[in-house]
Scaffold this active site. Structure first.
Site, PDB file in Angstrom:
ATOM      1  NE  ARG A   1      13.777   2.982  39.653  1.00  0.00           N
ATOM      2  CZ  ARG A   1      13.386   3.010  38.389  1.00  0.00           C
ATOM      3  NH1 ARG A   1      14.283   3.009  37.426  1.00  0.00           N
ATOM      4  NH2 ARG A   1      12.114   3.026  38.070  1.00  0.00           N
TER       5      ARG A   1
ATOM      6  CD  GLN B   1       5.514   1.701  34.554  1.00  0.00           C
ATOM      7  OE1 GLN B   1       6.557   2.328  34.627  1.00  0.00           O
ATOM      8  NE2 GLN B   1       4.600   1.950  33.625  1.00  0.00           N
TER       9      GLN B   1
ATOM     10  NE  ARG C   1       5.843   5.760  36.710  1.00  0.00           N
ATOM     11  CZ  ARG C   1       7.096   5.334  36.868  1.00  0.00           C
ATOM     12  NH1 ARG C   1       7.705   4.689  35.888  1.00  0.00           N
ATOM     13  NH2 ARG C   1       7.747   5.489  38.016  1.00  0.00           N
TER      14      ARG C   1
HETATM   15  N1  NVA Z   1      11.773  -4.837  35.251  1.00  0.00           N
HETATM   16  C1  NVA Z   1      12.520  -3.662  34.921  1.00  0.00           C
HETATM   17  C2  NVA Z   1      11.654  -2.453  35.016  1.00  0.00           C
HETATM   18  C3  NVA Z   1      12.316  -1.157  34.638  1.00  0.00           C
HETATM   19  C4  NVA Z   1      11.413   0.024  34.798  1.00  0.00           C
HETATM   20  C5  NVA Z   1      13.719  -3.539  35.842  1.00  0.00           C
HETATM   21  O1  NVA Z   1      13.575  -3.780  37.036  1.00  0.00           O
HETATM   22  O2  NVA Z   1      14.810  -3.218  35.352  1.00  0.00           O
HETATM   23  N1   CP Z   2       9.314   2.580  33.791  1.00  0.00           N
HETATM   24  C1   CP Z   2      10.265   3.133  34.565  1.00  0.00           C
HETATM   25  O1   CP Z   2      10.241   3.035  35.791  1.00  0.00           O
HETATM   26  O2   CP Z   2      11.206   3.806  33.872  1.00  0.00           O
HETATM   27  P1   CP Z   2      12.593   4.350  34.450  1.00  0.00           P
HETATM   28  O3   CP Z   2      13.426   3.136  34.779  1.00  0.00           O
HETATM   29  O4   CP Z   2      13.167   5.156  33.332  1.00  0.00           O
HETATM   30  O5   CP Z   2      12.323   5.167  35.672  1.00  0.00           O
END
Ligand code: NVA
Ligand code: CP
Length: 311
Positions: A104, A134, A293
């Site tokens: 991430r 997601q 998920r």
């Molecule tokens: N658009 C949001 C999604 C979080 C799961 C972000 O990137 O923070």
């Molecule tokens: N929706 C999602 O990716 O949640 P987190 O940011 O908690 O991983």
């Protein structure tokens, strides 16, 4: 690098058939988890996090455990990436220890670079541009609820962000209609939108962008929203709160389509992008969506890291 290594950086890399196959496997994994408890026996997944996470971290970690494997949480501040070790070297080194890498991060090119140097599958756990894992769960949730994806009408009210990009790709590939309703200046990336529109023309749906909130949800099967300020955009928060005024998914908007389900990738901000009433109301499937998920990612891990994909 072996030619047989498959990564998941965006949903665009999956053929439409592969995407539907993954969703089918996700439903089997959910129904009969015990059948897959040794699917990744002895394998390890390295999980690099440069941004916060609840769902992604926990679902991958629990998923690997339930498949007989192991996951390592690698906070980028605690590993040498935080002190300047290159992405390429990190990819090469981790590939000697683990059988898969999830990351991430911020710029999408970081995931691309990691995958170019890794000799094990790389999974995108969210970048500034895409959030494919997601959308696997979202499509699974819609498939469970409606028994089909083709022809469904999905309306995303909010930012043209990573989640909306991946969702429009997922919709296009499965023949679902997708409409993004956003304030001016918050449109999705033009190249991603163009490719999704091209794909939807092939599968018989359409992908459109509009700025008109009122009336936008009429006839929708699913209404989706996400935070107005994504991770990494915190400095723009005040401006965004102002620019997104009027784009909240509230009871009045949902009443335009009483049959529609409400989806949100979470975390949610009640009172901003969604009202508390909608978030916790009877149209909301957000916690089933969050649970999926786990199942969708187990299917993904089996597909990318399972025996039949070894060279
Ligand atoms: N658009 C949001 C999604 C979080 C799961 C972000 O990137 O923070
Ligand atoms: N929706 C999602 O990716 O949640 P987190 O940011 O908690 O991983």
């Amino acid at each position: 690098m072996s030619k047989t290594i498959r990564h998941l950086l965006t949903l665009e890399e999956l053929s439409n058939k592969e995407l539907l196959g993954l969703l089918k496997l996700a439903s089997q994994v959910k129904k009969k988890p015990a059948k897959y408890k040794k699917a990744l026996k002895g394998q390890a997944l390295g999980m690099i996090f440069e941004k916060s996470s609840t769902r992604t971290r926990v679902s991958f970690e629990v998923g690997m455990f339930q498949l007989g494997g192991h996951a390592l949480f690698l906070n980028s501040n605690d590993i040498q990436i935080g002190r300047g070790e290159t992405i390429a070297d990190t990819a090469r080194v981790l590939s000697r220890f683990v059988q898969g890498i999830m990351i991430r991060t911020f710029a999408h090119k970081i995931v691309e670079e990691l995958s170019q140097h890794a000799t094990v599958p790389v999974i995108n756990g969210l970048t500034d541009s895409h959030h494919p894992c997601q959308i696997l769960a979202d499509l699974q949730t819609l498939l469970e609820h409606y028994g089909k994806l083709k022809g469904l009408k999905i309306v995303f009210v909010g930012d043209g962000n990573n989640v909306s990009h991946s969702l429009m790709i997922g919709a296009a590939k499965t023949g679902a209609y997708f409409k993004l309703v956003c304030p001016k200046g918050y449109e999705p990336d033009a190249a991603i939108l163009g490719r999704a529109q091209k794909e939807s023309a092939k599968t018989g749906s359409s992908i459109e962008v509009t700025h008109q909130v009122q009336g936008s949800v009429k006839g929708a099967d699913a209404v989706y929203t996400d935070v107005w300020t994504s991770m990494g955009q915190e400095a723009e928060k005040t401006k965004r709160l102002n620019d997104f005024k009027g784009f909240q998914v509230d009871e009045k908007l949902m009443a335009e389509s009483p049959k529609a389900v409400f989806l949100h990738c979470l975390p949610a901000h009640r009172g901003e992008e969604v009202s508390a009433g909608v978030m916790d109301g009877n149209q909301s499937l957000v916690f089933d969506q969050a649970e999926n998920r786990l199942h969708a990612q187990k299917a993904l891990l089996i597909t990318l890291m399972g025996k039949r994909n070894k060279s």
